[in-house]
Scaffold this motif. Structure first.
Motif, mmCIF file in Angstrom:
data_model
loop_
_atom_site.group_PDB
_atom_site.id
_atom_site.type_symbol
_atom_site.label_atom_id
_atom_site.label_comp_id
_atom_site.label_asym_id
_atom_site.label_seq_id
_atom_site.Cartn_x
_atom_site.Cartn_y
_atom_site.Cartn_z
ATOM 1 N N ALA A 1 4.438 -41.057 -41.845
ATOM 2 C CA ALA A 1 3.961 -41.734 -40.578
ATOM 3 C C ALA A 1 4.640 -42.846 -40.156
ATOM 4 O O ALA A 1 4.745 -43.281 -39.101
ATOM 5 N N ARG A 2 5.025 -43.604 -41.198
ATOM 6 C CA ARG A 2 5.654 -44.731 -40.947
ATOM 7 C C ARG A 2 6.795 -45.277 -41.828
ATOM 8 O O ARG A 2 6.733 -45.700 -42.915
ATOM 9 N N GLU B 1 10.436 -42.426 -36.071
ATOM 10 C CA GLU B 1 9.704 -43.294 -35.239
ATOM 11 C C GLU B 1 8.343 -43.647 -36.161
ATOM 12 O O GLU B 1 7.685 -43.053 -36.930
ATOM 13 N N ASP B 2 7.867 -44.795 -35.742
ATOM 14 C CA ASP B 2 6.245 -45.106 -36.098
ATOM 15 C C ASP B 2 5.195 -44.270 -35.262
ATOM 16 O O ASP B 2 5.227 -44.377 -34.156
ATOM 17 N N MET B 3 4.659 -43.363 -36.167
ATOM 18 C CA MET B 3 3.820 -42.283 -35.648
ATOM 19 C C MET B 3 2.495 -42.851 -35.274
ATOM 20 O O MET B 3 1.798 -42.355 -34.709
ATOM 21 N N SER B 4 2.215 -44.328 -35.637
ATOM 22 C CA SER B 4 0.860 -44.991 -35.069
ATOM 23 C C SER B 4 0.692 -45.196 -33.657
ATOM 24 O O SER B 4 -0.094 -45.528 -33.349
ATOM 25 N N GLU B 5 1.920 -45.597 -33.050
ATOM 26 C CA GLU B 5 1.944 -46.019 -31.579
ATOM 27 C C GLU B 5 1.897 -44.457 -30.710
ATOM 28 O O GLU B 5 2.803 -43.617 -30.742
ATOM 29 N N ILE B 6 0.834 -44.341 -30.051
ATOM 30 C CA ILE B 6 0.619 -43.249 -29.059
ATOM 31 C C ILE B 6 0.290 -43.690 -27.751
ATOM 32 O O ILE B 6 -0.248 -44.827 -27.640
ATOM 33 N N PRO B 7 0.336 -42.754 -26.646
ATOM 34 C CA PRO B 7 -0.075 -43.380 -25.350
ATOM 35 C C PRO B 7 -1.604 -43.314 -25.261
ATOM 36 O O PRO B 7 -2.231 -42.770 -26.152
ATOM 37 N N ASP B 8 -2.054 -43.828 -24.099
ATOM 38 C CA ASP B 8 -3.629 -43.996 -23.761
ATOM 39 C C ASP B 8 -4.047 -42.697 -23.626
ATOM 40 O O ASP B 8 -5.418 -42.593 -23.736
ATOM 41 N N GLY B 9 -3.260 -41.698 -23.116
ATOM 42 C CA GLY B 9 -3.761 -40.346 -23.038
ATOM 43 C C GLY B 9 -2.800 -39.578 -23.347
ATOM 44 O O GLY B 9 -2.117 -39.765 -24.067
ATOM 45 N N ALA B 10 -2.968 -37.966 -22.800
ATOM 46 C CA ALA B 10 -1.926 -37.147 -23.233
ATOM 47 C C ALA B 10 -0.610 -37.647 -22.777
ATOM 48 O O ALA B 10 -0.386 -38.489 -22.232
ATOM 49 N N PRO B 11 0.350 -37.245 -23.716
ATOM 50 C CA PRO B 11 1.719 -37.647 -23.484
ATOM 51 C C PRO B 11 2.149 -37.182 -22.057
ATOM 52 O O PRO B 11 1.437 -36.135 -21.528
#
Ligand SMILES: Cc1ncc(C[n+]2csc(CCOP(=O)(O)OP(=O)(O)O)c2C)c(N)n1
Ligand code: SF4
Lengths: 585, 287
Positions: B83-84, B266-276
């Motif tokens: 994940a990191r 990639e750092d998998m902990s960063e995700i968008p606010d909604g669905a991709p």
């Protein structure tokens, strides 16, 4: 009820039954028809009876029925297994050139098509099932062009030659029936519409929900009927910056997922009952270390290895109570394939908002059944992501103690502590399965122990107050008879309402997607004269919790044959139960 | 990451409850110094610990850390690293934790070549449960559960690692502070799974595999001129049961860690606010 068409293909495992069924289902879906599929398969790869059934209509269909109009039979057993469901007006397509004398009931149209030789003419014996699909199109008056679209989708990746050969095989099958049979009197004329539907199963919906919800790390170990979740994610999650690890066992899978979650990634694992058994020790660690993790249990028939390819809802108690000590947890249970998507999205939000493990409890019937939906049902704009109290470099300060140490398990009013992922400056902290203080350090101090236990349970209270632990409702809201259900029984129950209406029986149906926390149904039960809880297990695990909540006895309909409920069967059992005495208090 | 990180920054303010003289003190010091010396920082380090006296190490160190369940530390480390990839991951545990209950995971973490270091405090006994035989106990070692000895040969963890396709295999001794630290540093810097079996004597329950025993018998491979890139030579010392060695036995310089092989950067902990953004493509696939 709308004009249904019930179609099936059956043979031995290894005969390509699954892909044949899927191609036809896709063709029907492309033609704007609703489709509901079910599979009958044995736990072996070659040999053993297997069948793929499709019920299709221009109206919504959500369950299976005991009726077959067209049967493609590759073996005698296929005919024998389905004798009860054939009627005068059914047609059986079979290959009389093969070395078996098909015994077909007199009242049924026997449509002998030399599937294998025709397939060879089209380019290879392997396409004999496609010849049969062409024949089925002719009998049902279904435009073979929709089949072409499905064939393109299926074989497009293998080159245009293969696609053309398959189309040819379908045409030849169609022509053969045209030339040799006159079946107009059967009266089939499959209508099409302009609707564009998507066709998917519950495992796929869970996988899609996970990606939509920002899941990036998945670790799992193959097990029927959950493997499809992993297979769906593999090859897709990478497109979104994620990764799937096939772990060496479930102990590893859940611990890897735990690692991913502690590293700050939305993480998930999926398994079925035996895998949940193995994961249970770590489940306690996840709860105690307050790690957000989604664990999917696609239930199959147990205990032990049980009946791996059969339906059951027997794991409710395990997901609700499993693990030593007392473990706060959330358990959500999708009731439809569409809900497999939405409840998975919700599960990730609950996990991060409340920093708890969340079980998504699905079942085999949802997992292997395909159903059509309007694409809008999965409108991605409606996906909301709430990461809870995830603190960044600037917010950490608020949560440091006098010595500058991060209080990862700070005792708060709502029970929810701050969460810092690795890399957050000054957020470094320890987490453990040992009882710990606010800093995550081991303690056996009485006050601290009690504070942490209370804190972890306070999260559940907070969630109980803050979220909608709703239910879905069907039928007559004011009816005296209340039927409560959870999991995949909802579809069959909704259709059972039609039968019950014909019998003049009014029923209110409540379908509950939340096992814990769950809606309090005391008032609804109080208002009803009779309450029946429907579930696919022997002991009535959900009925038990309902009785506990409402402090009253309820009636039960339990099915544990390994086969899901059918609408007509449910209607009958509901009528039977209503005439029975209420069980003693 | 600041360059002025000192090893004491990796120390928590919790006093170890290990028996005075336990080998785990020395093992831990080497780990903390190794982490600091290789430019790591508590905020960018994740330490996963198993269960046992050895597993308590996560409590006495300061970093992001998880003290898990018995035998499952390696999968946790694998999850963190996947994940990191930006985070330094170190996994620690005992011989019982790693080679008994967790043996299956050991083989697979080695074979995956996950980019982390794995430090096993091998005291050839179960310490925390008060002195039962461990998988590395000698076959005639008398304990409460094996009054006449286990009567089975000990596991050779180095050979197990070699057979599983390890890219880095080393052994050190907790009380040879400098060599131990050096070896830990090499394991951290190795691109892939850096495995170090540490002789970490249990002064309470093991009166055979003692400091004196190791001091007298240890042969230092690097002093002997052993070349860790030489697979055949590595095999020979690893399978040699007559001597106790310290040093780096084997290192594959071509090693490509698991996450790189799988294109995970990639750092998998960063995700968008909604669905991709292109998530509707996932739905369209089902048309
Ligand atoms: C599932 C489970 N089984 C058993 C135990 C009890 N247990 C705790 S530590 C330990 C052995 C530890 O031995 P080792 O890994 O050699 O570590 P040491 O204490 O010697 O450092 C055992 C069996 C446990 N915690 N969990
Ligand atoms: S029992 Fe042995 S291993 Fe455990 S702390 Fe004491 S000396 Fe160390």
């Amino acid at each position: 009820m709308a004009e249904d068409l019930n179609w099936a293909v059956g043979g031995e495992a290894g005969d390509g039954i699954d892909s044949t069924g899927k191609i036809f289902a896709q063709a029907l879906s492309r033609a704007g028809r609703h489709v509901f599929t079910s599979k009958d398969f044995a736990s072996r790869i070659r040999g053993g009876y297997t069948a793929y059934k499709i019920r299709t209509s221009v109206e919504d269909v959500q369950s299976v029925v005991d009726r077959l109009d067209i049967l493609v039979a590759l073996t005698q057993r296929t005919i024998d297994e389905n004798l009860d469901e054939l009627h005068d007006g059914s047609a059986v397509i079979y290959d009389g050139e093969r070395s078996w004398e098909a015994e077909i009931p007199d009242e049924v149209e026997a449509v002998d098509v030399p599937l294998k030789s025709i397939a060879e003419d089209a380019g290879g014996a392997i396409m004999r099932n496609i010849v049969a699909l062409g024949a089925a199109c002719e009998i049902t008056g279904f435009d073979v062009e929709y089949l072409d679209e499905a064939l393109e989708k299926r074989f497009g990746g293998k080159g245009s030659k293969i696609v053309e050969n398959n189309k040819e095989a379908a045409r030849l099958g169609q022509e053969y029936v045209q030339e040799h049979y006159d079946l107009d009197h059967l009266g089939y004329n499959v209508e099409t519409t302009d609707n564009d539907y998507v066709l998917l199963n519950g495992d796929e919906a869970i996988g899609m929900g996970a990606i939509a919800a920002g899941c990036r790390f998945y670790a799992g170990y193959p097990i029927t009927p959950a493997t499809n979740v992993m297979e769906y994610l593999t090859g897709r999650i990478e497109d979104y910056g994620g990764h799937v690890v096939q772990a060496e066992d479930e102990l590893s899978a859940i611990n890897m997922a735990l690692g991913g979650a502690r590293a700050g990634a939305r993480s998930m694992t999926a398994t079925s009952g035996p895998g949940i058994d193995l994961m249970t020790e770590t489940f306690g660690l996840i709860a105690t270390s307050e790690t957000p993790l989604v664990i999917v249990d696609v239930m199959r028939s147990g205990p032990s290895t049980g009946m791996p390819t059969k339906q059951e809802q027997g794991d409710l108690n395990m997901t609700l109570y499993g693990g030593h000590g007392e473990i706060p947890r959330f358990v959500v249970a999708p009731t439809t394939i569409a809900e497999c998507f939405w409840k998975t999205v919700e599960a990730f939000n609950y996990a991060e908002k409340y920093q708890t493990p969340v079980y998504v409890v699905s079942d085999l019937a949802l997992a292997v059944t395909e159903q059509t939906f309007e694409p809008d049902v999965f409108d991605m704009d409606d996906v909301e992501i709430d990461r809870g109290k995830l603190v960044d470099d600037d917010e950490v300060d608020e949560w440091l103690d006098a010595q500058g140490r991060f209080r990862a398990h700070a005792v708060t009013d709502d029970g929810i502590s701050p969460r810092a992922k690795p890399g957050t400056v000054d957020g470094a902290h320890m987490s453990t399965g040992l009882e710990h203080d606010e800093l995550g350090r081991r303690t056996e101090e009485e006050d601290e122990r009690v504070q942490q236990v209370d804190k972890r349970y306070r999260k559940v209270e907070t969630a109980q107050n803050e979220e909608d632990w709703d239910y879905r409702e069907f039928g007559d809201e004011d009816a005296d008879n209340l039927v409560i259900s959870w999991g995949s029984n909802e579809g069959a129950l909704i259709e059972a309402l039609d039968y019950l209406e014909d019998d003049g029986v009014d029923v209110r149906v409540i379908s509950v997607p939340y096992i814990f926390p769950r809606p309090d149904l005391s008032d609804e039960i109080e208002a009803a004269e009779e309450t029946i809880v429907v579930e696919c297990n022997a002991t009535g695990q959900f009925a038990d919790v309902i009785e506990h909540d409402a402090l009253t006895r309820v009636k039960r309909i339990n099915k544990y044959t390994g086969v899901r409920f059918k609408a007509d069967e449910l209607a009958e059992q509901i009528v039977d139960q209503l005439s029975e005495e209420v069980p003693a208090q | 990451m600041s360059s002025d990180v000192r090893f004491t920054d990796f120390k928590s303010d919790k006093q170890p409850t290990w028996c005075p003289g336990c080998g785990d003190f020395g093992t831990m010091n080497g780990m903390m110094k190794g982490l600091a010396e290789t430019g790591n920082d508590p905020d960018n380090t994740f330490v996963v610990a198993g269960i046992g006296c050895s597993g308590k190490i996560g409590t006495y160190m300061h970093s992001y850390a998880l003290h898990g369940v018995h035998g499952r530390a390696l999968p946790v480390g694998t999850g963190v690293k996947m994940a990191r990839p930006d985070i330094e991951v170190m996994v620690a545990g005992g011989d019982g934790d790693g080679y008994s209950i967790g043996a299956g995971h050991f083989v697979h973490a080695v074979r995956r070549n996950v980019d982390m270091s794995y430090v096993v405090m091998d005291n050839r006994i179960y310490g925390l449960t008060k002195g039962q035989a461990s998988p590395t106990s000698r076959s005639d070692f008398e304990t409460s559960t094996t009054p006449e000895g286990p009567k089975q040969p000990p596991v050779n963890p180095l050979a197990l690692a070699l057979a599983s396709g390890a890219s880095f295999i080393a052994q050190s001794f907790a009380s040879d502070a400098l060599r131990h630290q050096e070896i830990i540093e090499e394991a951290i810097e190795h691109d892939g799974f850096g495995f170090v079996n540490v002789f970490s004597p249990c002064v309470t329950f093991n009166d055979v595999d003692t400091y004196d025993y190791f001091r007298d018998s240890l042969v230092d491979l690097q002093e002997e001129g052993h070349d860790p890139n030489d697979y055949e030579a590595a095999k020979e010392v690893i399978l040699d049961s007559d001597k106790e060695y310290q040093g780096v036995m084997y290192q594959d310089d071509e090693s490509v860690p698991y996450h790189e092989q799988h294109g995970v950067t990639e750092d998998m902990s960063e995700i968008p606010d909604g669905a991709p953004e292109d998530a509707m493509d996932l739905v369209r696939e089902f048309y």
